[in-house]
Structures are given as C-alpha cells and as structure tokens.
Design an enzyme around this catalytic site. Structure first.
Site, PDB file in Angstrom:
ATOM      1  N   CYS A 165      14.648 -52.764  42.131  1.00  0.00           N
ATOM      2  CA  CYS A 165      15.879 -51.959  42.166  1.00  0.00           C
ATOM      3  C   CYS A 165      15.668 -50.709  43.020  1.00  0.00           C
ATOM      4  O   CYS A 165      16.497 -49.810  43.019  1.00  0.00           O
ATOM      5  CB  CYS A 165      16.312 -51.592  40.745  1.00  0.00           C
ATOM      6  SG  CYS A 165      15.050 -50.724  39.825  1.00  0.00           S
ATOM      7  N   CYS A 176      29.767 -42.993  40.181  1.00  0.00           N
ATOM      8  CA  CYS A 176      29.874 -43.734  41.448  1.00  0.00           C
ATOM      9  C   CYS A 176      29.641 -42.767  42.618  1.00  0.00           C
ATOM     10  O   CYS A 176      30.001 -41.598  42.535  1.00  0.00           O
ATOM     11  CB  CYS A 176      31.268 -44.333  41.610  1.00  0.00           C
ATOM     12  SG  CYS A 176      31.683 -45.581  40.381  1.00  0.00           S
ATOM     13  N   GLU A 234       6.323 -57.252  28.393  1.00  0.00           N
ATOM     14  CA  GLU A 234       7.310 -56.162  28.361  1.00  0.00           C
ATOM     15  C   GLU A 234       6.790 -55.043  27.463  1.00  0.00           C
ATOM     16  O   GLU A 234       6.200 -55.300  26.417  1.00  0.00           O
ATOM     17  CB  GLU A 234       8.637 -56.739  27.842  1.00  0.00           C
ATOM     18  CG  GLU A 234       9.642 -55.745  27.311  1.00  0.00           C
ATOM     19  CD  GLU A 234      10.140 -54.739  28.342  1.00  0.00           C
ATOM     20  OE1 GLU A 234      10.431 -55.126  29.498  1.00  0.00           O
ATOM     21  OE2 GLU A 234      10.216 -53.547  27.985  1.00  0.00           O
TER      22      GLU A 234
HETATM   23  N1  SAH Z   1      13.576 -58.624  34.048  1.00  0.00           N
HETATM   24  C1  SAH Z   1      14.454 -58.026  33.063  1.00  0.00           C
HETATM   25  C2  SAH Z   1      14.264 -56.519  32.857  1.00  0.00           C
HETATM   26  C3  SAH Z   1      13.971 -55.665  34.041  1.00  0.00           C
HETATM   27  S1  SAH Z   1      14.119 -53.932  33.761  1.00  0.00           S
HETATM   28  C4  SAH Z   1      15.882 -58.378  33.357  1.00  0.00           C
HETATM   29  O1  SAH Z   1      16.205 -58.916  34.417  1.00  0.00           O
HETATM   30  O2  SAH Z   1      16.745 -58.123  32.508  1.00  0.00           O
HETATM   31  C5  SAH Z   1      12.444 -53.414  33.751  1.00  0.00           C
HETATM   32  C6  SAH Z   1      11.766 -53.581  32.412  1.00  0.00           C
HETATM   33  O3  SAH Z   1      10.417 -53.133  32.544  1.00  0.00           O
HETATM   34  C7  SAH Z   1      12.355 -52.773  31.270  1.00  0.00           C
HETATM   35  O4  SAH Z   1      12.662 -53.655  30.212  1.00  0.00           O
HETATM   36  C8  SAH Z   1      11.220 -51.801  30.877  1.00  0.00           C
HETATM   37  O5  SAH Z   1      11.176 -51.554  29.483  1.00  0.00           O
HETATM   38  C9  SAH Z   1       9.996 -52.551  31.321  1.00  0.00           C
HETATM   39  N2  SAH Z   1       8.769 -51.775  31.622  1.00  0.00           N
HETATM   40  C10 SAH Z   1       8.658 -50.519  32.127  1.00  0.00           C
HETATM   41  N3  SAH Z   1       7.369 -50.218  32.378  1.00  0.00           N
HETATM   42  C11 SAH Z   1       6.631 -51.299  32.029  1.00  0.00           C
HETATM   43  C12 SAH Z   1       5.231 -51.605  32.079  1.00  0.00           C
HETATM   44  N4  SAH Z   1       4.350 -50.723  32.531  1.00  0.00           N
HETATM   45  N5  SAH Z   1       4.840 -52.823  31.657  1.00  0.00           N
HETATM   46  C13 SAH Z   1       5.730 -53.737  31.185  1.00  0.00           C
HETATM   47  N6  SAH Z   1       7.067 -53.503  31.125  1.00  0.00           N
HETATM   48  C14 SAH Z   1       7.519 -52.302  31.545  1.00  0.00           C
END
Ligand code: SAH
Length: 459
Positions: free
Chosen positions: A415, A89, A340
């Site tokens: 994020c 934190c 993904e």
């Molecule tokens: N939308 C989801 C996950 C978001 S986190 C939720 O809300 O839970 C971001 C995700 O992007 C992760 O699962 C990661 O593995 C994926 N990721 C990272 N680089 C990527 C790429 N170039 N193409 C597709 N997915 C990717």
C-alpha cells in the site's frame, strides 16, 4: 556549484508563480521552480498557480495555493460538500481518469527512482464507479448548541462537523449514521465530551456487507450501563433496513483510540457476512477487513495469478490479517500458512477457515520477522511467499529470511510504492527479480494506491 551546496531559489513567505506537473504520494501538486521541487496541496496537474512558500527543506519546499492563474483541464467539481474541510479525500477535484494516471505515474516513478527497476507496470485497475465503495464508517459524536452532531473533526481541531453524507461510503452506512444521530437526539442521550471525559455516547461505527446488504451498528460508549437500551434497540431496528446486529463497545479510556476491548451485543448477531469470490468472511466490529470489497476481489485475483499455484505448493501469507489471502489461495495449494501480529485477527482467520470448510490452512500469531525463522527451524519450507505489509514495508530481517529460504516466487502486495521499491531493490540484489507490477485503485478519491508485484527467483 556542487550539488550539495546549491541554495534553494525560494524563501519562506515568498509568493511564486508555478506550473503543476504531477502529484506526490499525499496527493499534493508537484511543480518545479528554477529546478527546485515545490509541493502545493489542492492543486492539479497543468494548473498555473501563485503559491506562497510556507516551509523549506534541503530538497523541496511546501507552499499554499494563493491563486489559480490558469485552471487545469483535469479539474472537476468535488462531489462532496465537505471536501477540503474533512481531510478524508484528497483527489475529488481531479477527473477520475486523471487520478488513475497520477497513481500509475507515482508507482512507475517510485520503481524507477528508488529501485532502478524498469519492469512492466500494467495499467492500474480502477473502478467503473469510483464512489460508494467503503464498507465501514466510524464517526465521532458530539453536541453543539444542544444539537447532536455526528461527523468528522474539522481540520486541525476537535470540533465535530455534522456529516451531510459521504459519497465514498456505501449508502447504508451514511443512512445508519444519520438515523442513529437522530435517535440519540430524540431520546436525549448524554453525549461524550472529550475535554472533561464525561458523557456517554462517543462514536458511531457501521459496517455494511456488499454481498448480503447486512448492516452492523456499533455504538461506542464511555461506560457500561446503557440507559434505555431496549427502547434504543427498538427504535433503531424500526428505522434501519437489513440490520443484523447492534453492539455496544465500551471505551472508558481518554484519547483517540476508537474501540475499547469490552463489548455487549444489545441485539442480533455481532458480525456481518462479507464475501470475496466464493468465500465467506465473518466481519465483526474489531476485525480488520479491506474497506473496498469490490476492488479486493480484483486485487486477490491478481495475487492468485502471480502466485501461479499448481496444487502442490506450500504458501506463506505473511502479514495475513484475518487470513483472507491465504484462504483465497487454499484450494490451489497443498498448504497455506498465515502469520499475523494481531491475536484477534488470527482467531478470525481460524473462524473463517472453519466457516469455509478449509482444512489446509494454519495461522500463527507474532511478528513475521520473528515467526518465520522459527517456522524454518521447525522444518517448514515455502514454495511461494505472499507479503502484504503495512505502509512501512517489510522488516529487513524478514527479507533476509525469505531470500535465505529460496522460495520460487514472491508476491508482494503493497500500500506504499516507496517502501515497495526499497524492498524490491533489496530482493533484486539478493537473488530475486521483479518481473511485473499491477497497481490497483483500492481507495478512489484519496491519494492512496495499492500495488501487486510478481517476483521470481533468479535462475
Ligand atoms: N493481507 C491482509 C491484511 C493486510 S494489512 C488483507 O488483505 O486483508 C497488514 C497486516 O499486517 C495487518 O493485519 C497488521 O496487523 C499486520 N502486521 C503489522 N506488522 C506486522 C508484523 N511485523 N508481522 C506480522 N503482521 C504484521
């Protein structure tokens, strides 16, 4: 003097008096000294401090807090006894309403400064109770003078500090870690030693469902042969309420990667069931799942609102993880298509579609910037595109593909406000217009902030 040649008004080692005005994205205080930006960790807006400069860059310096001359009215006593030492934190010393204001400012500032965007930023959605929100805990296990320790690494070291409690965790996660540590001690388990890569128990991981209260225990071990497995299972089951499963994860590799690829279910089921809205999700040890289920629901509700679906659309959910957003939107769309990069997450996404009897969802494995152009060549067309990339933001090639595809709407879940702003700038210059942003506090007490942005094709 020209801007480029301006000399920094401070030097390394110098102590300066400074007023803190705001926080940066790492939760460090930001002050200005003769117009020059100085970052000081562990400070709060309106603190009057003495700080010692420790590093100097072209446009800013970093300094350490030496002394607080006048304390900020926004300072509060941190709830956690490990605050500062743990590093998890960054903002427990700030009043929560002020933390929210700082996060709001940070998002607004990034959009203005980086993207030159003057769009409405809705007031950040915070938590009524900004504690006990995490559904997952993982801690290293070590041994110190014969006593088993389970906690966190001391800053800049690999000494494990025993966790007395973590106030941002669901209490069941905290409780499970303490119980398992005690059982490991009592049963005389061999504990992993990072230095010489010997010993058996490496990490304790727990996941708790906010919807059902189910608890999953994962013990990460350096080797397959689990001594006294039955006795261990019996003891754990007798002590932990709502336990649904005990999993042994085998990781025999050196290094910081926590989980190995091989797993044995020692007892029960290897996953918990979590819910978002009316949907259920199977969450196993290795599944990616948002760590704050209460706020996830609010985040996704905003995504749904901005997506404004009528039931006729094809929706792309890019960077989809285990498909949660795609599945959440499926009943309002003709079809949802998730992309993904992690194979196991795509398997989870299909599992979760079946679990929720959703039949209009498809998922593809691969990098979005590679897969989406292929889908287009196969004749796919999206009306609405959702993107939820990691901190580094969207790949430029993906943004080019999306703008050439011409969807009506884009909903960007981010994020990292800095990369969000960079990507919005590109979209704004290429036929799209960001209309509104909504920050959501997914990680109270930390410096992280999430933001959903509604983007529309220019007429
Ligand atoms: N939308 C989801 C996950 C978001 S986190 C939720 O809300 O839970 C971001 C995700 O992007 C992760 O699962 C990661 O593995 C994926 N990721 C990272 N680089 C990527 C790429 N170039 N193409 C597709 N997915 C990717």
């Amino acid at each position: 003097m020209s801007k480029g040649k301006r000399k920094a008004p401070v030097s390394i080692g110098e102590q300066i008096e400074l007023q803190i005005d705001n926080l940066n994205h790492q939760g460090e205080g930001v002050g200005r000294y003769n117009g020059f930006t100085i970052f000081v960790p562990d400070t709060a807006p309106e603190d009057q401090v003495i700080a010692r400069v420790i590093s100097l860059q072209k446009n800013y310096a970093r300094a350490l807090l030496v002394n607080i001359l006048k304390s900020s009215p926004f300072r509060v006593k941190p709830l956690c006894q490990h605050y500062g030492a743990c590093g998890g934190c960054q903002l427990q010393h700030l009043d929560y309403q002020q933390e929210l204001r700082c996060k709001q400012n940070y998002v607004e500032d990034a959009l203005k400064r980086i993207a030159r965007l003057e769009i409405p930023v809705q007031p950040i959605i915070g938590m009524a109770n900004p504690w006990q929100y995490r559904n997952k805990a993982q801690v290293p296990v070590g041994v110190e003078a014969g006593i088993v320790q389970a906690g966190f690494y001391e800053k800049r070291s690999h000494k494990i500090v025993n966790l007395a409690g973590c106030p941002i965790q669901h209490p069941a996660n905290d409780e499970t870690i303490k119980i398992v540590r005690q059982i490991l001690q009592e049963m005389g388990f061999s504990i992993y030693n990072e230095g010489n890569h010997t010993g058996f128990v490496r990490q304790i991981m727990t996941r708790t469902s906010f919807a059902t209260g189910e608890v999953l225990l994962v013990l990460v071990t350096n080797g397959r042969n689990f001594p006294q497995a039955d006795a261990f299972v019996q003891r754990v089951r007798a002590k932990i309420k709502n336990l649904t499963g005990i999993v042994q994860n085998i990781n025999t590799k050196r290094g910081n990667t926590i989980l190995g690829l091989e797993e044995v279910t020692l007892w029960g089921s290897p996953y918990i069931i979590e819910k978002i809205g009316s949907l259920q999700f199977k969450v196993s040890s290795r599944s990616f799942f948002q760590v704050n289920p209460l706020q996830t629901e609010k985040l996704y509700a905003k995504v749904k609102e901005y997506a404004a679906l009528t039931g006729k659309e094809t929706v792309f959910d890019l960077y989809c993880g285990i498909g949660t957003i795609a599945l959440y939107l499926a009943d309002q769309a003709a079809k949802v298509v998730g992309v993904e990069i992690v194979d196991a997450a795509v398997e989870d996404a299909y599992d979760n579609a079946r679990l929720n009897k959703i039949t209009n969802a498809e998922f593809y494995t691969g990098a979005a910037e590679v897969v989406v152009p292929k889908l287009l060549r196969q004749g796919y067309q999206a009306d609405v595109v959702i993107v939820d990339p990691p901190r580094k933001g969207c790949d430029q090639a993906l943004l080019e593909t999306i703008t050439s595809m011409q969807p009506e709407r884009i909903v960007y879940v981010s994020c990292n406000p800095a990369t969000l702003a960079r990507d919005l700038k590109y979209l704004n210059e290429n036929g799209y217009k960001a209309l509104e942003a909504q920050p959501v506090d997914m990680f109270p007490q930390t410096s992280h902030v999430e933001c959903v942005t509604w983007i529309q094709k220019k007429k």
